[in-house]
Design an enzyme around this catalytic site. Sequence first.
Site, short mmCIF file in Angstrom:
data_model
loop_
_atom_site.label_atom_id
_atom_site.label_comp_id
_atom_site.label_asym_id
_atom_site.label_seq_id
_atom_site.Cartn_x
_atom_site.Cartn_y
_atom_site.Cartn_z
N SER A 235 -10.74 -4.14 -5.44
CA SER A 235 -11.15 -5.23 -4.54
C SER A 235 -12.57 -5.67 -4.86
O SER A 235 -13.38 -4.87 -5.33
CB SER A 235 -11.10 -4.76 -3.09
N ASP A 236 -12.87 -6.93 -4.60
CA ASP A 236 -14.28 -7.31 -4.56
C ASP A 236 -14.88 -6.58 -3.36
O ASP A 236 -14.18 -6.09 -2.48
CB ASP A 236 -14.45 -8.83 -4.46
N TRP A 237 -16.20 -6.52 -3.34
CA TRP A 237 -16.91 -5.68 -2.37
C TRP A 237 -16.75 -6.22 -0.94
O TRP A 237 -17.28 -7.27 -0.60
CB TRP A 237 -18.38 -5.59 -2.78
N GLN A 238 -15.97 -5.54 -0.14
CA GLN A 238 -15.62 -5.94 1.23
C GLN A 238 -14.55 -7.02 1.28
O GLN A 238 -14.41 -7.71 2.27
CB GLN A 238 -16.83 -6.44 2.03
N ALA A 239 -13.79 -7.16 0.20
CA ALA A 239 -12.73 -8.18 0.21
C ALA A 239 -11.43 -7.61 0.76
O ALA A 239 -10.43 -8.32 0.86
CB ALA A 239 -12.50 -8.72 -1.20
#
Length: 914
Positions: A288-292
């Site tokens: 995942s992208d960071w906090q996605a």
Amino acid sequence: MKAGLVSALAALAACGEAATTPKVTPRDELAYSPPFYPSPWMDGFAEGVEYMYAKAREIVAEMSIPEKVNLTTGVGWQGERCVGNTGSVPRLGLRGLCLQDGPAGIRFTDYNSVYPSGQLTAATWDRVLINKRARAMGFEAKGKGIDILLAPVAGPIGRIPTGGRNWEGFSPDPYLTGVAMAESAMGIRGAGVIACAKHFVGNEQERFRQAGEAQRFGHDISESMSSNIDDKTMHELYMWPFADVIRAGIGAIMCSYQQVNNSYGCHNSKLMNNLLKDELGFQGFIVSDWQAQHNGVSSALAGLDMTMPGDTTFNSGLSFWGANLTLAVLNGTVPAWRLDDMALRILTAMFNTNLGPDQLPDINFSSWTLDTDGPVHFVANENFEVINQHVSVQEDNANLIREIAAKGTVLLKNEGALPLKKPKFLAVIGEDAGPNPKGPNGCADRGCNEGTLGMSWGSGTANFPYLITPDFALQAQALKDGTRYESILSNWENSATRNLVKQDNATAIVFVNANSGEGYIAVEDNQGDRANLTLWNGGDELIKNVSSICPNTIVVIHSTGPVLVTDWYDSPNITAILWAGVPGQESGNAIADVLYGRVNPAGRTPFTWGPTEESYGTKLLAKPNNGKDAPQDDFTEGVFIDYRHFDRISEEDPDSAPIYEFGFGLSYTTFEYSDLKIQRNDIGEYKPTEGETLEAPILSNFSTDLADYVFPDDVRRIEQFIYPYLTTAESAEEASGDLNYGQKPDEFLPPGATDGSPQPRLRSGGQPGGNPLLWDAIFTVTATITNTGDIDGEEVAQLYVSLGGEDEPVRVLRGFDRLSIPAGESVTFEADLTRRDLSNWDVVLQDWVITEHEKTVWVGSSSRKLLLKGTLDFAAGPEPEQPEEETPEPETPEEEAPEEEYPDEETPEEEGEE
Ligand code: NOJ
């Protein structure tokens, strides 16, 4: 752009926004992303993973659920030293994996290099240089102990010319980006580091990519935007480079923040299960992208394999996975084979990159401080030791950086002013020629625009080891040449500037820029994306002022994409214009190389320079358009971005014709094109992939007694750290200690999501990259390119094809090569046209199809300088085989002849040797 004026306009716009809050579109009228389940499990026979899969499988079969969960879940933001860190598996001697940005150099470290942006690198159109850059970055990452480098970038591809992160990627053309992605992936992997292609997909603007971030900038939305993309556009444009990078064997792909067709990128089963893992046969892992990630079970079932940074929001101490994933496997909401598959994908990618447990290098830096001593667990402030060993990883990469920056520089105009030959008097003007008064790293994540633009802002940045400014390099050259040299490193010293450049013999070089970056930082009024296409800090006025007085004004542009040159480019006093992109640490040396002719320019613009912002036909979605719900960005232009759009409209609207077209760039020499030949190759028919997969492997049994998964007594708890262990064995609802996974599987799981039975294979799939027959070369095109000037040069020959049919681009790029041609000599340009190159995506058949429309090919020096033309004759048989030429007698005596002089089959066997 005038900062004050833009603020005033923004304020007016904001007032207007409040007065007319847009209506919310009913959910069933919005673009829809169809479900696709189950999540494809790895194919152990797929090309590229066939050897390491078996090894990974043996290990996964022995791993416990918490061990596997640890591979998939980050330890939390700033929990350890890298930008992302997975948990460890101590029993196997496996430390947590280190994931680190980024695409133009290693982020947050010291004694590393800063490379030219991806965009400027694409402007070289040089496969070898692209590969070398990635490999050098890979070795720098390796030297710091990084396992997964968060690069390269194909999303954004560059749909919107003002898009904030376009510089991190390559080009709005999918073919050029695809080649660059594949070369980058191979380069990084060649250094023993896992490459991570990002962001899949549709992250084409920064504004609204994350609701929380947008709220901080005053936008009243509760959900992130949705990029609404149709199936044909997805395949022919946005997915295309990802197919190339998967075929090249990339180990990881990052899903994106925003939604696609109203389903979040990292929960979207259509994107991850169907497109990446099934159709494109991706055998690596999706991070995942960071906090996605916004929830646990559904992202796991939709195909996510690793969550970063592991906590739900930065430093919440909670996780959607970690203990929750352990619990979800125990209660059956996530099938055990899905967790096994996550672990298999991660371990196979590691083994494929020579990253076994005992091969992981020591991490010798901390992202969170440059102090030598400090806490390993930064946010918990625990485990003090030497965390920065300040290891230099730069080697002699400066030479490569300088070469790429010079070779990517595009000469857009030259009325005989260049190359410079010991000019009598050089006046260098503009902030963009000089240093940032705060120093090259004075603004965090380069979030400012002071001094020369060597690096834009955001997570794609790296700390400069030094920055050679244009002023520094040009002055050094001037001193050598006996040139009088004066520079004014400001855009606002009007009278001093006028007095300088009006003097006889002045060659004025005006340095200007336009910057952009990632959405969490706003510089002036540019919230990641550029607010407009004009130059910053009064650059246009500066150029006009200088060129109104000085008849020999040269303009150098540093920018993250096109800027508007309309008002001044054709002034007779502007004798040369160069685009030098975002060049990295060797900026000044590289531009001096081009200006003085040490490098004969052959960079070609990787995007179009339109006359107005409107002329691009695509623009930023600037205001929420769906009440407080997710802003809806309909990609209604389809595949018509950049030159495809300009080519389509300019027949009807000549005023919209580009000023500098895609692929354009000048040289100090001249070239001629001749002798186009199109050869039909002998290849078989296309066969759709058929049959079924194997069933999901069951690798081991496991206990379902919660007591076996409770936090062990001998593991020390670190504050905010994410663990795979349950807090209690008493109640499943509370066992994970944070979020509630008490629902029963059949209450909310999508149909088919837990089905591990054999699944039908997609006709367009079959191997990493898709159906392997798509890469058969149906035609080979050749042409002769002659250097007709009197200096050596390089030419980027480009092959364009019209696929024909209604509502199709006039032509698309399908081949290129950067050729080195000595003065007066000729070389042969050669490019293959594969089945994929000649196909369109058929949305009904769900496969690539070569339509019956006539297909024209052109070979030329840009998308509009189409010098040779031919038609593809599919009916023509392959060329008759030429009789084999006799092997010429080696000139050297036989016993000294090098072995390569013999064709393989004729190499005489030596007696007694095997
Ligand atoms: C968010 C960015 O979108 C992504 O590109 C980057 O890799 C991560 N942050 C980690 O810094």
